[in-house]
Design a protein around this motif. Structure first.
Motif, PDB file in Angstrom:
ATOM      1  N   ASP A   1      12.095   9.110   1.502  1.00  0.00           N
ATOM      2  CA  ASP A   1      12.506   9.401  -0.046  1.00  0.00           C
ATOM      3  C   ASP A   1      12.153   8.301  -0.965  1.00  0.00           C
ATOM      4  OD1 ASP A   1      13.925  11.636   1.057  1.00  0.00           O
ATOM      5  OD2 ASP A   1      15.767  10.414   1.182  1.00  0.00           O
ATOM      6  N   LEU A   2      12.129   6.941  -0.577  1.00  0.00           N
ATOM      7  CA  LEU A   2      11.585   6.076  -1.632  1.00  0.00           C
ATOM      8  C   LEU A   2      10.214   6.458  -1.923  1.00  0.00           C
ATOM      9  CD1 LEU A   2      13.102   2.557  -0.027  1.00  0.00           C
ATOM     10  CD2 LEU A   2      13.614   3.648  -1.976  1.00  0.00           C
ATOM     11  N   VAL A   3       9.202   6.633  -0.901  1.00  0.00           N
ATOM     12  CA  VAL A   3       8.051   6.775  -1.596  1.00  0.00           C
ATOM     13  C   VAL A   3       7.703   7.894  -2.143  1.00  0.00           C
ATOM     14  CG1 VAL A   3       5.716   7.438  -0.476  1.00  0.00           C
ATOM     15  CG2 VAL A   3       6.997   5.714   0.613  1.00  0.00           C
TER      16      VAL A   3
ATOM     17  N   ARG B   1      10.191  -1.179   5.739  1.00  0.00           N
ATOM     18  CA  ARG B   1      10.324  -2.503   5.813  1.00  0.00           C
ATOM     19  C   ARG B   1      11.517  -2.895   4.807  1.00  0.00           C
ATOM     20  NH1 ARG B   1       5.063  -5.058   5.584  1.00  0.00           N
ATOM     21  NH2 ARG B   1       5.907  -5.221   3.275  1.00  0.00           N
ATOM     22  N   LEU B   2      11.648  -2.092   3.849  1.00  0.00           N
ATOM     23  CA  LEU B   2      12.607  -2.380   2.734  1.00  0.00           C
ATOM     24  C   LEU B   2      13.965  -2.044   3.378  1.00  0.00           C
ATOM     25  CD1 LEU B   2      10.914  -1.983  -0.697  1.00  0.00           C
ATOM     26  CD2 LEU B   2      11.560  -4.231   0.324  1.00  0.00           C
ATOM     27  N   SER B   3      13.773  -0.655   3.679  1.00  0.00           N
ATOM     28  CA  SER B   3      15.194   0.084   3.867  1.00  0.00           C
ATOM     29  C   SER B   3      15.714   0.180   5.470  1.00  0.00           C
ATOM     30  CB  SER B   3      14.962   1.457   3.589  1.00  0.00           C
ATOM     31  OG  SER B   3      13.938   2.215   4.376  1.00  0.00           O
ATOM     32  N   GLY B   4      14.672   0.042   6.408  1.00  0.00           N
ATOM     33  CA  GLY B   4      15.092  -0.087   7.605  1.00  0.00           C
ATOM     34  C   GLY B   4      15.218   1.231   8.178  1.00  0.00           C
ATOM     35  N   ASN B   5      14.952   2.331   7.542  1.00  0.00           N
ATOM     36  CA  ASN B   5      15.452   3.793   8.049  1.00  0.00           C
ATOM     37  C   ASN B   5      14.177   4.449   7.478  1.00  0.00           C
ATOM     38  OD1 ASN B   5      16.353   6.379   7.179  1.00  0.00           O
ATOM     39  ND2 ASN B   5      18.107   5.761   8.094  1.00  0.00           N
ATOM     40  N   SER B   6      13.654   5.443   8.495  1.00  0.00           N
ATOM     41  CA  SER B   6      12.733   6.448   8.274  1.00  0.00           C
ATOM     42  C   SER B   6      12.907   7.442   7.017  1.00  0.00           C
ATOM     43  CB  SER B   6      12.223   7.023   9.378  1.00  0.00           C
ATOM     44  OG  SER B   6      13.308   7.849   9.905  1.00  0.00           O
TER      45      SER B   6
ATOM     46  N   TYR C   1       4.655   4.004   2.655  1.00  0.00           N
ATOM     47  CA  TYR C   1       5.559   3.952   3.727  1.00  0.00           C
ATOM     48  C   TYR C   1       6.051   2.944   4.478  1.00  0.00           C
ATOM     49  CZ  TYR C   1       8.264   6.049   7.785  1.00  0.00           C
ATOM     50  OH  TYR C   1       9.310   6.048   8.653  1.00  0.00           O
ATOM     51  N   LYS C   2       5.366   2.216   5.274  1.00  0.00           N
ATOM     52  CA  LYS C   2       5.488   1.071   6.012  1.00  0.00           C
ATOM     53  C   LYS C   2       6.173   0.085   4.900  1.00  0.00           C
ATOM     54  CE  LYS C   2       1.343   1.601   8.714  1.00  0.00           C
ATOM     55  NZ  LYS C   2      -0.102   1.156   9.078  1.00  0.00           N
TER      56      LYS C   2
ATOM     57  N   ARG D   1      11.290  -1.530  -6.834  1.00  0.00           N
ATOM     58  CA  ARG D   1      12.119  -1.297  -7.817  1.00  0.00           C
ATOM     59  C   ARG D   1      12.873   0.108  -7.627  1.00  0.00           C
ATOM     60  NH1 ARG D   1       8.413  -2.956 -13.054  1.00  0.00           N
ATOM     61  NH2 ARG D   1       8.664  -5.042 -12.661  1.00  0.00           N
ATOM     62  N   GLU D   2      12.621   1.046  -6.953  1.00  0.00           N
ATOM     63  CA  GLU D   2      13.151   2.329  -6.774  1.00  0.00           C
ATOM     64  C   GLU D   2      14.354   1.915  -5.326  1.00  0.00           C
ATOM     65  OE1 GLU D   2      13.964   5.918  -7.332  1.00  0.00           O
ATOM     66  OE2 GLU D   2      12.399   5.119  -8.294  1.00  0.00           O
ATOM     67  N   ASN D   3      13.952   0.936  -4.547  1.00  0.00           N
ATOM     68  CA  ASN D   3      14.797   0.510  -3.580  1.00  0.00           C
ATOM     69  C   ASN D   3      16.049  -0.077  -4.158  1.00  0.00           C
ATOM     70  OD1 ASN D   3      15.353   0.176  -0.725  1.00  0.00           O
ATOM     71  ND2 ASN D   3      14.971  -2.158  -1.032  1.00  0.00           N
TER      72      ASN D   3
END
Length: 165
Positions: free
Chosen positions: A38-40, A28-33, A23-24, A70-72
């Motif tokens: 969703d990414l995790v 850091r990659l997305s800047g949005n909680s 999650y952390k 890669r998902e990001n």
């Protein structure tokens, strides 16, 4: 004690153990909680489907972070920019002023000082809106090579601008 294999891994334990670190990283990659969550989740689903391909269970966190990264990147592949109705030759014509601020002057000078191999892809991306693939096609490079040049161009600009600030 025998080595752990991918088949021996309890995926629920794996998800609980690494959720916070993933999650952390995703945040850091997305800047949005919400995007990070969703990414995790999407990454863990992808990892669950391909757990049998994990070659080194001891390196599972790195493997999971690679999936998150890669998902990001896939998020941006899905974005389809809309075409503007404004003809491209008229875009610059709407501009009535030229930025004569000190900051703009310093930035233009720093960009001109970049080696052509870094300046050209940066201008193609920032000013012309080209994707890495488009830049790669035009310059005869690989997309990864373009990414490296863009990264280095920004790094060199930061250094040049940081020294003047």
């Amino acid at each position: 004690m025998p080595a752990t294999t991918a088949n021996d891994i309890d995926f629920n334990d794996l998800a609980r153990t690494h959720w916070s670190a993933l999650y952390k990283y995703a945040y850091r990659l997305s800047g949005n909680s919400h995007t990070a969550e969703d990414l995790v989740q999407d990454s863990l689903m992808r990892a669950w489907r391909s757990i049998d391909r994990l070659q080194n269970p001891a390196a599972i966190l790195g493997w999971l972070k690679t999936i998150v990264r890669r998902e990001n990147a896939r998020r941006f592949e899905r974005i389809q920019p809309r075409e503007s109705a404004i003809p491209t030759d008229e875009i610059g014509a709407e501009r009535k002023t030229y930025d004569t601020s000190t900051e703009a002057f310093v930035l233009r000078r720093a960009i001109r000082a970049l080696a052509a191999e870094y300046r050209e892809p940066l201008i193609m991306q920032v000013l012309h809106g080209c994707s890495q693939q488009e830049i790669a096609d035009r310059l005869g490079l690989s997309p990864a090579g373009v990414g490296t040049r863009l990264f280095r161009a920004r790094q060199k600009l930061r250094q040049a601008l940081g020294e003047r600030v």
